[in-house]
Motif scaffolding. Structure first.
Motif, mmCIF file in Angstrom:
data_model
loop_
_atom_site.group_PDB
_atom_site.id
_atom_site.type_symbol
_atom_site.label_atom_id
_atom_site.label_comp_id
_atom_site.label_asym_id
_atom_site.label_seq_id
_atom_site.Cartn_x
_atom_site.Cartn_y
_atom_site.Cartn_z
ATOM 1 N N VAL A 176 0.804 -1.225 0.000
ATOM 2 C CA VAL A 176 0.000 0.000 0.000
ATOM 3 C C VAL A 176 0.839 1.278 0.000
ATOM 4 O O VAL A 176 0.349 2.330 -0.416
ATOM 5 N N ASP A 177 2.093 1.218 0.427
ATOM 6 C CA ASP A 177 2.931 2.415 0.375
ATOM 7 C C ASP A 177 3.288 2.808 -1.061
ATOM 8 O O ASP A 177 3.700 3.937 -1.310
ATOM 9 N N ALA A 178 3.113 1.890 -1.988
ATOM 10 C CA ALA A 178 3.410 2.191 -3.395
ATOM 11 C C ALA A 178 2.188 2.743 -4.139
ATOM 12 O O ALA A 178 2.304 3.196 -5.276
ATOM 13 N N TYR A 179 1.021 2.748 -3.508
ATOM 14 C CA TYR A 179 -0.184 3.261 -4.153
ATOM 15 C C TYR A 179 -0.082 4.784 -4.293
ATOM 16 O O TYR A 179 0.501 5.449 -3.446
ATOM 17 N N PRO A 180 -0.719 5.340 -5.328
ATOM 18 C CA PRO A 180 -0.728 6.803 -5.451
ATOM 19 C C PRO A 180 -1.558 7.425 -4.325
ATOM 20 O O PRO A 180 -2.454 6.777 -3.772
ATOM 21 N N GLN A 181 -1.281 8.675 -3.993
ATOM 22 C CA GLN A 181 -2.043 9.372 -2.949
ATOM 23 C C GLN A 181 -3.467 9.684 -3.400
ATOM 24 O O GLN A 181 -4.370 9.797 -2.588
ATOM 25 N N PRO A 188 -6.724 5.632 -2.739
ATOM 26 C CA PRO A 188 -7.240 4.324 -3.146
ATOM 27 C C PRO A 188 -7.454 3.359 -1.973
ATOM 28 O O PRO A 188 -8.366 2.526 -2.021
ATOM 29 N N VAL A 189 -6.663 3.483 -0.906
ATOM 30 C CA VAL A 189 -6.853 2.621 0.260
ATOM 31 C C VAL A 189 -8.166 2.987 0.951
ATOM 32 O O VAL A 189 -8.966 2.108 1.285
ATOM 33 N N ASP A 190 -8.403 4.282 1.152
ATOM 34 C CA ASP A 190 -9.667 4.724 1.755
ATOM 35 C C ASP A 190 -10.862 4.311 0.897
ATOM 36 O O ASP A 190 -11.880 3.863 1.420
ATOM 37 N N LEU A 191 -10.740 4.460 -0.410
ATOM 38 C CA LEU A 191 -11.823 4.072 -1.319
ATOM 39 C C LEU A 191 -12.144 2.585 -1.184
ATOM 40 O O LEU A 191 -13.310 2.194 -1.088
ATOM 41 N N ALA A 192 -11.111 1.765 -1.166
ATOM 42 C CA ALA A 192 -11.314 0.317 -1.059
ATOM 43 C C ALA A 192 -11.923 -0.056 0.294
ATOM 44 O O ALA A 192 -12.845 -0.878 0.358
ATOM 45 N N GLU A 193 -11.434 0.555 1.369
ATOM 46 C CA GLU A 193 -11.974 0.255 2.695
ATOM 47 C C GLU A 193 -13.439 0.658 2.817
ATOM 48 O O GLU A 193 -14.245 -0.051 3.424
ATOM 49 N N LYS A 213 9.285 7.973 6.123
ATOM 50 C CA LYS A 213 8.718 8.359 7.417
ATOM 51 C C LYS A 213 7.848 9.604 7.210
ATOM 52 O O LYS A 213 8.238 10.544 6.558
ATOM 53 N N GLY A 214 6.654 9.582 7.762
ATOM 54 C CA GLY A 214 5.730 10.695 7.623
ATOM 55 C C GLY A 214 4.821 10.568 6.410
ATOM 56 O O GLY A 214 3.812 11.242 6.328
ATOM 57 N N ALA A 215 5.173 9.700 5.457
ATOM 58 C CA ALA A 215 4.349 9.505 4.266
ATOM 59 C C ALA A 215 3.977 8.041 4.073
ATOM 60 O O ALA A 215 3.302 7.700 3.114
ATOM 61 N N SER A 216 4.396 7.192 4.974
ATOM 62 C CA SER A 216 4.144 5.757 4.860
ATOM 63 C C SER A 216 2.754 5.415 5.387
ATOM 64 O O SER A 216 2.459 5.608 6.559
ATOM 65 N N ARG A 217 1.913 4.889 4.500
ATOM 66 C CA ARG A 217 0.567 4.477 4.904
ATOM 67 C C ARG A 217 0.636 3.357 5.938
ATOM 68 O O ARG A 217 -0.080 3.366 6.927
ATOM 69 N N ILE A 218 1.489 2.369 5.671
ATOM 70 C CA ILE A 218 1.527 1.204 6.543
ATOM 71 C C ILE A 218 2.075 1.572 7.923
ATOM 72 O O ILE A 218 1.597 1.070 8.934
#
Length: 192
Positions: free
Chosen positions: A27-32, A40-45, A65-70
């Protein structure tokens, strides 16, 4: 899915009985932002929100650090770490790079130093240690489970040995970019 097969949902009452399962990898490789529609993570959830028994699984190698979703999700979780017993004294501990012992001039011999008693642990003990290990939550009161594990836990025969990790480290340690990418992200699973 039921036993690896798709399950048909015929209406709202049937849908309520089925739990949604969502697995998102790296998920850290997904676009913002996904084509102007948002994260896209919020959309999927959100697509699982109508299922009362939903399960969401996020997996990733941490990045910046600071931008990592996971890393952000992990901070909100119960923060579980895998603790393994020392084969000599029985003390349970996590496997950390700082406890590896090696001679930089002879990196093929690598042992692990027990945190509690300094016992010298050879890698051939790792299979039994992994089998006897337990996940321990740092914050057991939190409702979301989060798991952290690094490459030192890789079972024998399924990946690099401790000696191979040390050899790679010695090859990249003088290049800050390679060192950051290799050790922090892919081996230790921490953001940098």
């Amino acid at each position: 899915m039921a036993r690896g097969r798709q399950r048909r949902v015929d209406g709202p009452t049937r849908a309520d009985a089925v739990g949604a399962r969502l697995a998102l990898d790296e998920v850290d490789a997904y676009p913002q932002d996904l084509e102007g529609e948002g994260d896209p993570v919020d959309l999927a959830e959100r697509r699982t929100s109508t299922f009362p028994r939903r399960k969401v699984f996020l997996n990733s190698t941490p990045t910046l650090k600071g931008a990592s979703r996971i890393a952000e999700e992990y901070q909100l979780s119960d923060q579980r770490h895998y603790h393994v017993p020392c084969p000599h004294c029985g003390h349970f501990q996590t496997l950390e790079w700082s406890q590896l012992c090696y001679d930089p001039d002879a990196p093929q011999r690598v042992t692990y130093s027990c945190r509690e008693n300094g016992c010298e642990i050879e890698e051939h003990h790792k299979t039994a240690m992994l089998g006897a290990g337990v996940w321990i939550a740092t914050y057991p009161e939190r409702p979301v489970r989060g798991y952290h594990i690094n490459a030192l836990y890789t079972p024998i025969g399924l990946g690099e040995t401790w000696a191979e990790h040390v050899d790679r480290y010695l090859r990249v340690k003088n290049d800050p970019v390679k060192l950051k990418r290799d050790r922090k992200s892919t081996r230790l699973n921490s953001s940098h």
